[in-house]
Design a protein around this motif. Structure first.
Motif, short mmCIF file in Angstrom:
data_model
loop_
_atom_site.label_atom_id
_atom_site.label_comp_id
_atom_site.label_asym_id
_atom_site.label_seq_id
_atom_site.Cartn_x
_atom_site.Cartn_y
_atom_site.Cartn_z
N GLN A 58 0.82 -1.05 0.04
CA GLN A 58 -0.15 0.10 0.08
C GLN A 58 0.84 1.13 -0.04
N THR A 59 2.17 1.33 0.17
CA THR A 59 3.25 2.20 0.15
C THR A 59 3.82 2.38 -0.95
N THR A 64 0.27 8.44 -9.94
CA THR A 64 -0.56 9.41 -9.34
C THR A 64 -0.34 9.81 -7.94
N ASN A 65 0.41 9.14 -7.16
CA ASN A 65 0.70 9.32 -6.06
C ASN A 65 2.13 9.98 -5.37
N ARG A 162 6.05 11.21 -1.09
CA ARG A 162 4.60 10.48 -1.33
C ARG A 162 4.06 10.22 -0.04
N GLN A 163 2.55 10.65 0.02
CA GLN A 163 1.99 10.53 1.33
C GLN A 163 1.64 9.22 1.43
N ILE A 164 2.06 8.43 2.58
CA ILE A 164 1.71 7.16 2.92
C ILE A 164 0.46 6.97 3.71
N GLY A 169 -3.22 7.95 10.43
CA GLY A 169 -2.40 6.72 10.45
C GLY A 169 -3.05 5.72 9.31
N VAL A 170 -4.17 5.95 8.58
CA VAL A 170 -4.94 5.22 7.59
C VAL A 170 -4.07 5.39 6.26
N LEU A 171 -3.76 4.18 5.85
CA LEU A 171 -2.84 4.16 4.58
C LEU A 171 -3.53 4.78 3.52
N THR A 172 -2.92 5.32 2.65
CA THR A 172 -3.35 6.06 1.37
C THR A 172 -3.29 5.04 0.25
N ALA A 173 -4.10 5.05 -0.67
CA ALA A 173 -4.02 4.06 -1.70
C ALA A 173 -2.91 4.27 -2.83
N PRO A 174 -2.41 3.25 -3.08
CA PRO A 174 -1.26 3.37 -4.04
C PRO A 174 -1.59 4.01 -5.30
#
Length: 174
Positions: A58-59, A64-65, A162-164, A169-174
């Motif tokens: 997920q990181t 796009t990220n 890159r925002q992870i 603490g909720v993971l961002t989508a790849p």
């Protein structure tokens, strides 16, 4: 008082014996239909929130990220968004006869500045180029800004942020 229900399922018993070998087959195991109460377990991990992708995946970086940056002879704000960010790249210094080149990555909260990374060259008449890489995660709270500083045209920082995860603490989508 709660009710006690017993489950009589050959498929469930077979799966328990497969996953928990000590509970079935060899020796005294448990008979689910007569002696064991099944207690529900609530899964609060990221996987239970609807994603079956491992946290490390997920990181991952994607088109796009990520946001690239290049800093030379200036101070630049890389991000001021709250959350957790991975920042990585390289810094390159060319020896300079008038001043020692320096690059820094820092967090500025509006009142104080904390350096997260610093790379300093030497003032010398010898011509040379030195380079170093960096890769770390920073936490940005409200009011923080992540900045990069290059003190001369002989000092460069180039990288990607890159925002992870968000501030919770909720993971961002790849």
């Amino acid at each position: 008082m709660g009710q006690e229900f017993f489950i009589n399922s050959q498929e469930l018993e077979a799966k328990i014996r497969q996953l928990l070998p000590s509970q079935g087959g060899a020796g005294a195991g448990f008979d689910l239909s007569a002696s064991t109460q099944i207690v529900p377990i609530i899964d609060l991990t990221e996987s239970a929130e609807g994603s079956n992708v491992r946290a490390d995946l997920q990181t991952a970086l994607s088109h796009t990220n990520t946001t690239g940056f290049f800093i030379q002879n200036q101070t630049t704000t890389i991000t001021s968004t709250t959350g957790y960010f991975r920042i990585f790249g390289t810094t390159t210094l060319l020896s300079n006869t008038t001043t020692a080149p320096k690059t820094s990555l820092l967090i500025n909260d509006g009142a104080t500045v904390k350096e997260m990374y610093q790379f300093t060259g030497y003032q010398t008449t010898d011509v040379g180029i030195v380079s170093a890489s960096f890769d770390f995660v920073v936490f940005m709270k409200a009011g923080d800004s992540l900045q990069g500083i290059s003190t001369t045209t002989s000092a460069k920082i180039q990288g990607t942020v890159r925002q992870i995860a968000d501030i919770n603490g909720v993971l961002t989508a790849p």
